[in-house]
Write a protein that holds these residues in place. Sequence first.
Motif, PDB file in Angstrom:
ATOM      1  N   LEU A   2       2.108   6.482  -2.458  1.00  0.00           N
ATOM      2  CA  LEU A   2       3.074   7.586  -2.445  1.00  0.00           C
ATOM      3  C   LEU A   2       3.777   7.781  -3.787  1.00  0.00           C
ATOM      4  N   ALA A   3       3.328   7.048  -4.802  1.00  0.00           N
ATOM      5  CA  ALA A   3       3.988   7.133  -6.113  1.00  0.00           C
ATOM      6  C   ALA A   3       3.897   8.531  -6.711  1.00  0.00           C
ATOM      7  N   ILE A   4       2.741   9.165  -6.603  1.00  0.00           N
ATOM      8  CA  ILE A   4       2.570  10.513  -7.167  1.00  0.00           C
ATOM      9  C   ILE A   4       3.161  11.588  -6.255  1.00  0.00           C
ATOM     10  N   PRO A   5       2.938  11.519  -4.916  1.00  0.00           N
ATOM     11  CA  PRO A   5       3.550  12.551  -4.056  1.00  0.00           C
ATOM     12  C   PRO A   5       5.062  12.661  -4.179  1.00  0.00           C
ATOM     13  N   ILE A   6       5.779  11.537  -4.310  1.00  0.00           N
ATOM     14  CA  ILE A   6       7.233  11.636  -4.424  1.00  0.00           C
ATOM     15  C   ILE A   6       7.622  12.290  -5.752  1.00  0.00           C
ATOM     16  N   GLY A   7       6.837  12.066  -6.792  1.00  0.00           N
ATOM     17  CA  GLY A   7       7.116  12.728  -8.059  1.00  0.00           C
ATOM     18  C   GLY A   7       6.952  14.233  -7.964  1.00  0.00           C
ATOM     19  N   VAL A  16       8.596   5.190   0.653  1.00  0.00           N
ATOM     20  CA  VAL A  16       8.403   4.242  -0.452  1.00  0.00           C
ATOM     21  C   VAL A  16       9.407   3.101  -0.371  1.00  0.00           C
ATOM     22  N   ASN A  17      10.670   3.409  -0.114  1.00  0.00           N
ATOM     23  CA  ASN A  17      11.717   2.413  -0.266  1.00  0.00           C
ATOM     24  C   ASN A  17      11.891   1.493   0.928  1.00  0.00           C
ATOM     25  N   VAL A  18      11.522   1.921   2.129  1.00  0.00           N
ATOM     26  CA  VAL A  18      11.558   0.982   3.257  1.00  0.00           C
ATOM     27  C   VAL A  18      10.556  -0.154   3.034  1.00  0.00           C
ATOM     28  N   PRO A  43       0.804  -1.235   0.000  1.00  0.00           N
ATOM     29  CA  PRO A  43       0.000   0.000   0.000  1.00  0.00           C
ATOM     30  C   PRO A  43       0.831   1.276   0.000  1.00  0.00           C
ATOM     31  N   TYR A  44       1.962   1.263   0.678  1.00  0.00           N
ATOM     32  CA  TYR A  44       2.804   2.468   0.701  1.00  0.00           C
ATOM     33  C   TYR A  44       3.402   2.746  -0.672  1.00  0.00           C
TER      34      TYR A  44
END
Length: 463
Positions: free
Chosen positions: A88-93, A128-130, A83-84
Motif C-alpha cells: 500500500l506504499a504507492i496507493p497511499i501516496g 498501513v499503520n495498523v 505485506p500490507y
Amino acid sequence: MSTEHIRLSIKEKIGYGLGDMAGNLYFQMFVVFLPIFYTDVFGIPAAAMGTMMLVSRLWDAVNDPMMGMIADRTQTRWGKYRPYIISLAIPIGIAGVFTFTTPDLGDTGKLVYAYITYIILMMLYTAVNVPYAALMGVLTPNSAERASASQFRFVEAFIGQLFVGAATLTMVSYFGQGNDAHGWRMTMIVIGGMAAILLAGTFFLTKERISPVKEKTNKITDDLSDLVKNKPWVLVGIATFFQLSYIVMRGSATPYYVKYFTGDPGLTFLGFNMEFTSLLVSAGSVATLLGALTTGIFNKYISKKNVYSWFLIISSLFSVTFFFLNAENVMMMIVINALVSFFFGSVSVAQWAIYTDTADYGEWKFGRRATALIMAASLFLLKLGLTIGGASVGWILELYDFVPLADQSEFTMTGIRLLMSVFPALFGLIGGFIMIFYPLSDAKMIEIENDLNARKEAKESAE
C-alpha cells in the motif's frame, strides 16, 4: 536462540523506524497544513471542514478494528503485517496527491470531493499503520528491546515531522510560483514518493519472528471482549484520545496563529530566510526529537507511566502560557513551543511502548493475544483525537467569526489565541491525569514477560 533472548540489530531498529518516518510525513501534513489548505486554498468553510473531519471518522469506528482483525488472521511467507506495508506504499501516496488537489468545482462539489478523497486517504493510512504498529510486537518478545525500538521509531518519526515543518511551505512556494494550488499538489507528489521509499525500507529491513502460542484461532467476539476488559489498555487508550486532541489542536491552530495573529514575520535562521510558521514548527520538531532521544535517560529514574502522565501535564501547562504573549514576542513563542514539544516527545515514545505492554498483559490475563486488534483500536482512538482536535479548530474558528484571507476582528483574534493555548491544554491535562491511574509498573511488566516466556517453554516442551 530462544526468542526471549532476541536482541534487535541497529539496522533493524532503524528499518522499523523508517515506517513511522513515512507515517509522520502524512500525519504532520494532516495536523498542521490540511485544515488551512482546506479553508484558505480550496475554499471550504471552516465549520464545514470541521464537520467533514468528524463524519469521516464514523467509518473508522469499523475500519480500524476490522483492519486489525484482518491483519491478525493474515498468514504469508513474509509474515502477518509486513505485506500490507509494502503493497500500500504507492496507493497511499496517490491518495495524498488527490487530497491536496483543487479541482474547479462549485461549493457543494468541493465539499463532496474533499469528503471522498479524505476518507480514502485515511482508510489507506489505517491499512498501513495498523499492521505497522502491530509489527513491533512480533519483532521480539523482550519489553526492553521493544522500548529501544520505540525510541528509534520516534526519533525517525520526528525527523519526518521536522522535514514537513521546515520544507513544506518552501516547496509550495517553489513549485507554485504564486499558484498555491499547484504548489500544494506538487509538494504532495514529493512527500508521497519519499514515504513510499521509506515504507519499502521497513519491509526489507525487518523480520517477523514472534507468534502467540499456537492454539485454536481466536473468535472475534473473544478478542473484542478481552479488549474492553483490558483495563491498562482502556486507560492508555482514553489518554491517547485526549493527548492527540491536545497536540493536534495546537498543531492545526499554528498556521492560523502565525498568519493572522503575528502576521508571519519572516526571520533569518542560520543564514536562511524562513517563514515564521516553518521556523516555529521546525523548532518544535527539533525539541520533540530531543525529548524522544532523552526518554531512555528519564526511564532510568522514572517509570514509563510517570513519564507519560507528568510530562503530558507539564507540556500542557507550558501551552497555556501562549495566551499571554503579545504578537511581537516571537522569540518567546519559539522557546515556549520548544518546551511544549520537548516534554511531549517523551510522552510519544512512552505511549507506544506502553501499548505493546498492554498486548502482553492481555495475553497473560486472558490466554489470547491480539496485537493488531489492540493497535487498531489504539489507532482508532488516536485518529479520533486527531479528528476532534482538527474538527474543533474549524468549529471554534467559525464560532469566533473567522473569515479566510481577511483582517480578523479582536474577538476572532482571541479565539485564535485560545486555540493555540488554553483550549488544547485542557485536553492534555485530562489525558495526563488519566494516566496517573495506569496500573502496570515496570516491575509488573518484567513479571508478566517472565511468566509468558515460561508458558511458551512449557508448551514447546509438551509438544
